[in-house]
Design a protein around this motif. Structure first.
Motif, short mmCIF file in Angstrom:
data_model
loop_
_atom_site.label_atom_id
_atom_site.label_comp_id
_atom_site.label_asym_id
_atom_site.label_seq_id
_atom_site.Cartn_x
_atom_site.Cartn_y
_atom_site.Cartn_z
N MET A 12 0.84 -1.20 0.00
CA MET A 12 0.00 0.00 0.00
C MET A 12 0.88 1.26 0.00
SD MET A 12 -2.91 1.24 2.69
CE MET A 12 -1.88 2.19 3.81
N ARG A 16 1.37 4.09 -3.01
CA ARG A 16 0.94 5.48 -2.81
C ARG A 16 2.12 6.46 -2.81
NH1 ARG A 16 -3.36 3.09 -2.20
NH2 ARG A 16 -4.82 2.98 -0.46
N ALA A 64 -5.80 7.38 10.16
CA ALA A 64 -6.01 7.50 8.70
C ALA A 64 -5.27 6.38 7.96
CB ALA A 64 -5.54 8.87 8.22
N GLU A 67 -7.31 3.16 8.51
CA GLU A 67 -8.55 3.14 7.70
C GLU A 67 -8.23 2.82 6.25
OE1 GLU A 67 -11.04 6.53 10.13
OE2 GLU A 67 -10.87 6.73 7.95
N ASP A 68 -7.20 3.51 5.75
CA ASP A 68 -6.79 3.30 4.36
C ASP A 68 -6.35 1.84 4.17
OD1 ASP A 68 -6.38 4.11 1.80
OD2 ASP A 68 -4.43 5.01 2.14
N ARG A 71 -9.32 -0.51 3.81
CA ARG A 71 -9.90 -0.47 2.46
C ARG A 71 -9.00 -1.24 1.49
NH1 ARG A 71 -11.22 5.00 4.05
NH2 ARG A 71 -9.16 5.69 3.41
N HIS A 72 -7.70 -0.98 1.62
CA HIS A 72 -6.72 -1.64 0.74
C HIS A 72 -6.78 -3.16 0.93
CE1 HIS A 72 -2.88 -1.98 -1.44
NE2 HIS A 72 -2.58 -2.90 -0.55
N GLY A 146 -12.22 0.88 8.11
CA GLY A 146 -11.74 0.85 6.73
C GLY A 146 -12.15 -0.43 6.02
#
Ligand code: HEM
Length: 181
Positions: A12, A16, A64, A67-68, A71-72, A146
């Motif tokens: 991840m 990013r 944050a 959460e990310d 989702r990932h 997330g």
């Protein structure tokens, strides 16, 4: 936790912010491991140190990052590596949620030393459910939030998530009210 967790975090961050950011994160976290092996167990503390260092290096709150990462985990890690397992858990969001409590039992067939979270569904209606989340680990509530967002996207369903009871606020465990359209 199994290496696949740290590996997924690495993927991840690299996707990013690039590999240099990940190298800096590992250095800050005091993690001297070149390649994480998915099927090897690593100390929980290592994953938590990586998240803390990621927050510092990327200039974001740890919540944050978590959460990310949730989702990932659903949209990339699980979808790319374990699509069949996800499909078997349900083809709609309500079906998936009702099977979630037994989900990690299947995962444990692949990862025998798994120390999974415990999920329980109560007060189910056609458009809502209360999801109880229990774990011996601390601080992973934003990760679950997330994950739930990732599931909502996976099933293209609008989902409202309300944390009704929180362990951080002294409750025995976290309870989420989940409502879908
Ligand atoms: C194919 C999909 C999945 C795989 C392979 C998987 C595997 C794992 C693994 C390896 C861990 C680390 C625990 C350990 O190593 O002892 C973990 C933790 C966790 N998983 Fe899953 N998982 C999957 C899907 C899900 C889903 C759909 C949810 C919930 C929506 C979920 C919720 C969690 C949570 C909250 C943790 C953190 C550990 C804790 O709370 O104590 N996982 N999972």
């Amino acid at each position: 936790m199994y290496g696949m967790v740290n590996k997924a975090l690495e993927e991840m961050v690299c996707a990013r912010r690039g590999e240099d950011a990940w190298e800096e994160i590992k250095e800050r976290a005091g993690v001297d491991i070149e390649v994480f092996v998915s099927n090897d167990a690593y100390p929980d503390d290592m994953s938590f140190r990586l998240v803390t260092a990621a927050a510092e290096v990327l200039g974001l709150p740890a919540r944050a990052i978590l959460e990310d990462f949730g989702r990932h985990w659903i949209l990339c890690t699980a979808q790319e590596g374990y699509a069949d397992l996800l499909d078997a858990c349900g083809m709609t969001l309500p079906e998936f949620l009702s099977n979630l409590p037994s989900f990690h039992t299947r995962v444990a067939m692949i990862f025998p030393q798994l120390e999974p979270p415990v999920f329980e569904c109560t007060e189910r209606t056609e458009h809502s459910v209360r999801l109880h989340y229990r774990t011996h680990r601390r601080g992973l509530t934003p990760f679950v939030e997330g994950l739930l967002e990732g599931l909502a996207r996976r099933f293209d369903t609008r989902l409202a998530v309300t944390l009704e009871q929180s362990r951080d606020a002294g409750a025995d465990h976290d309870v989420f009210l989940l409502e879908w359209a």
